[in-house]
Enzyme design. Structure first.
Site, short mmCIF file in Angstrom:
data_model
loop_
_atom_site.label_atom_id
_atom_site.label_comp_id
_atom_site.label_asym_id
_atom_site.label_seq_id
_atom_site.Cartn_x
_atom_site.Cartn_y
_atom_site.Cartn_z
N SER A 84 0.83 -1.21 0.00
CA SER A 84 0.00 0.00 0.00
C SER A 84 0.86 1.26 0.00
O SER A 84 1.62 1.51 0.95
CB SER A 84 -0.91 0.00 1.23
OG SER A 84 -1.45 1.29 1.43
N ASP A 115 -6.28 0.54 -9.18
CA ASP A 115 -7.47 1.37 -9.38
C ASP A 115 -8.12 1.14 -10.75
O ASP A 115 -9.23 1.61 -11.00
CB ASP A 115 -7.11 2.86 -9.24
CG ASP A 115 -6.72 3.21 -7.80
OD1 ASP A 115 -7.13 2.49 -6.88
OD2 ASP A 115 -6.01 4.21 -7.62
N ARG A 129 -15.14 -3.22 -4.50
CA ARG A 129 -15.16 -3.16 -5.97
C ARG A 129 -15.31 -4.54 -6.62
O ARG A 129 -15.72 -4.63 -7.78
CB ARG A 129 -13.91 -2.44 -6.49
CG ARG A 129 -13.99 -0.95 -6.22
CD ARG A 129 -12.80 -0.17 -6.74
NE ARG A 129 -13.08 1.26 -6.65
CZ ARG A 129 -12.16 2.21 -6.69
NH1 ARG A 129 -10.89 1.90 -6.83
NH2 ARG A 129 -12.51 3.48 -6.62
C1 S3P Z 1 -3.03 5.73 -3.68
C2 S3P Z 1 -2.69 4.45 -3.43
C3 S3P Z 1 -3.58 3.32 -3.70
C4 S3P Z 1 -4.73 3.68 -4.63
C5 S3P Z 1 -5.34 4.99 -4.27
C6 S3P Z 1 -4.31 6.10 -4.33
C7 S3P Z 1 -2.07 6.81 -3.34
O1 S3P Z 1 -4.12 2.85 -2.47
O2 S3P Z 1 -5.70 2.67 -4.64
O3 S3P Z 1 -6.39 5.32 -5.16
O4 S3P Z 1 -2.22 7.94 -3.84
O5 S3P Z 1 -1.14 6.53 -2.57
P1 S3P Z 1 -3.28 1.81 -1.55
O6 S3P Z 1 -1.97 2.40 -1.37
O7 S3P Z 1 -4.02 1.70 -0.27
O8 S3P Z 1 -3.28 0.54 -2.34
#
Ligand code: S3P
Length: 448
Positions: free
Chosen positions: A182, A330, A361
């Site tokens: 993440s 995403d 989702r």
């Molecule tokens: C993001 C990281 C992703 C993504 C989100 C934007 C970011 O989430 O799904 O739309 O800007 O760091 P995760 O890091 O929880 O996977």
């Protein structure tokens, strides 16, 4: 800058959109600025010394809520054009206690990244969000922040609102092995680490988007990446800079799938970010036989960009390689749409994170795809989709912008219209989506 302080998902006026069946799309367009980079640009410019000028900023609800949060903490943020901001940074230690709760709307990124910064401030704050955000897991940032001596808590299930209180003696540096891939958790820990003495580091189980690392460097802050370990030394200085934000590949993805599956289509999307930690969608569509050409590759600040040309192609079903999942997380909802018209069977595995996004989702897409005649089966960590005739129907979006746009795209290969409910949430990440799609040739009408 507009204030969304009292809005919530359900309080937006409901708009349903009937997208007509079939058609082709053609043209050369740009899509709005990258959402991840837009959030980060406001955060880093606010914490920098000096004035930063940001261009290509996403005027979407998510990133505007982040800007509003910093305004509420005393940062001067002015619009200097439609998509440009002039931000007078207050330095790492110049934020002021806001007079109210900080409302992050629908934005998981906004809340998780801000948690890292607020955890280190010498004042107390409360972070709130809309109904969707209030259901999302925050334990994943609460846990490492507590290890850093932060005084942070969610509700009994670790969900928002988040109460963040001044940490008596400040935050402490840690090394953290991320249990999930993440970028939000990685960024949260690194942002708190800006305020700790010594080196804060994280290791990630798989590569995730590295905009935080790149943008910190743009602001003159040293970040070390060695294999899957990222580290920085706290208590440095961010120096204001001028930043150009690339167009969002996550928004471009809807056009890429649209142009691939619609007949006789040829679309070029200009200036799209092609950071290798975001291009999983291009790799997946190419494995499925898509006709995608990258042109005019160049740099926007520290981010690589290109014009992406996509022409219609008969797609084929694949087993999506799991290493591409975090790099296209995403975009998977719209990949399921591509899979619906691809020959044979497409299988996505290792994507359980989809269950904790703006909506579940996996469930939302499986339900909607079935409603429009697609043979789709949800699994715990993904989906199995067989080639189908899309027959049209009514779909619920569960107040999720990307679910809404995915089903609009599906109409291009449907035999009857698709009524997509609650499309108002598309403004979260892609303001102007319908205007742009109709410029390209898609036909739709809206009802309240
Ligand atoms: C993001 C990281 C992703 C993504 C989100 C934007 C970011 O989430 O799904 O739309 O800007 O760091 P995760 O890091 O929880 O996977």
């Amino acid at each position: 800058m507009k204030s969304n302080a009292n809005s919530s998902n359900q309080s937006h006026a409901s708009i349903n959109t009937q997208v007509l069946a079939g058609g082709k799309i053609n043209g050369v367009v740009t899509v709005p600025g990258d959402k991840s980079c837009s959030h980060r640009s406001v955060i880093f410019a606010s914490l920098a010394e000096g004035v930063s000028n940001i261009s290509g900023f996403l005027n979407g609800e998510d990133s505007l809520n982040t800007a509003k949060a910093f305004q509420d903490m005393g940062v001067s943020i002015e619009r200097s054009g439609d998509v440009s901001l002039r931000i007078k940074g207050v330095g790492l230690y110049g934020l002021k206690e806001p007079s109210n709760d900080i409302y992050m709307g629908n934005a998981g990124t906004g809340m998780r990244l801000l948690a890292g910064i607020l955890a280190a401030q010498q004042f107390n704050t409360m972070l709130t969000g809309d109904e969707s955000l209030s259901r999302r897991p925050m334990g994943r940032v609460i846990k490492p922040l507590k290890l850093m001596s932060a005084n942070i808590a969610g509700d009994e299930q670790g969900k928002p609102p988040l109460s963040v209180k001044a940490p008596g003696n400040g935050v402490t540096a840690i090394h953290y092995d991320l249990p999930v891939a993440s970028a939000q958790v990685k960024s949260c820990v690194l942002l708190a680490g800006l305020y700790a003495d010594g080196v804060t580091s994280v290791t990630e189980p798989a590569p995730t988007r590295d905009h935080t690392e790149r943008m910190l460097r743009s602001f003159g802050y040293s970040v070390t990446t060695e294999g899957n370990r990222i580290s920085l030394e706290g208590r440095g200085v961010l120096t204001a800079c001028d930043l150009e934000i690339p167009a969002d590949i996550s928004s471009a993805a809807f056009l890429m799938v649209a142009a691939s599956i619609a007949e006789d289509s040829d679309v070029t999307i200009e200036g799209v970010g092609i950071n290798p930690t975001r291009t999983g969608i291009i790799d997946i569509l190419r494995l499925m036989g898509a006709d995608i050409t990258l042109m005019n590759e160049r740099k926007a600040g520290d981010e690589p960009v290109a014009d992406i040309r996509v022409k219609s192609a008969q797609l084929r079903g694949i087993d999506v390689p799991e290493h591409l999942v975090p790099l296209a997380i995403d975009e998977l909802p719209v990949v399921f749409v591509a899979a619906s018209v691809a020959t044979g069977t497409t299988r996505v595995t290792g994507a359980e994170e989809l269950r904790v996004k703006e909506s579940d989702r996996i469930a939302a897409m499986a339900e909607g795809l079935k409603n429009i005649g697609v043979d789709a089966t949800a699994t715990d960590d993904g989906m199995i989709v067989n080639q189908s005739e899309i027959t049209g129907g009514v779909v619920e979006t569960h107040f999720d912008h990307r679910i809404a746009m995915s089903f609009c795209v599906a109409a291009l290969r449907s035999s009857e219209p698709i009524l997509v409910k609650d499309t108002q949430h598309i403004d979260t990440s892609f303001p102007g989506f319908f205007e742009l799609m109709s410029e390209l040739g898609m036909s739709m009408s809206t009802t309240d």
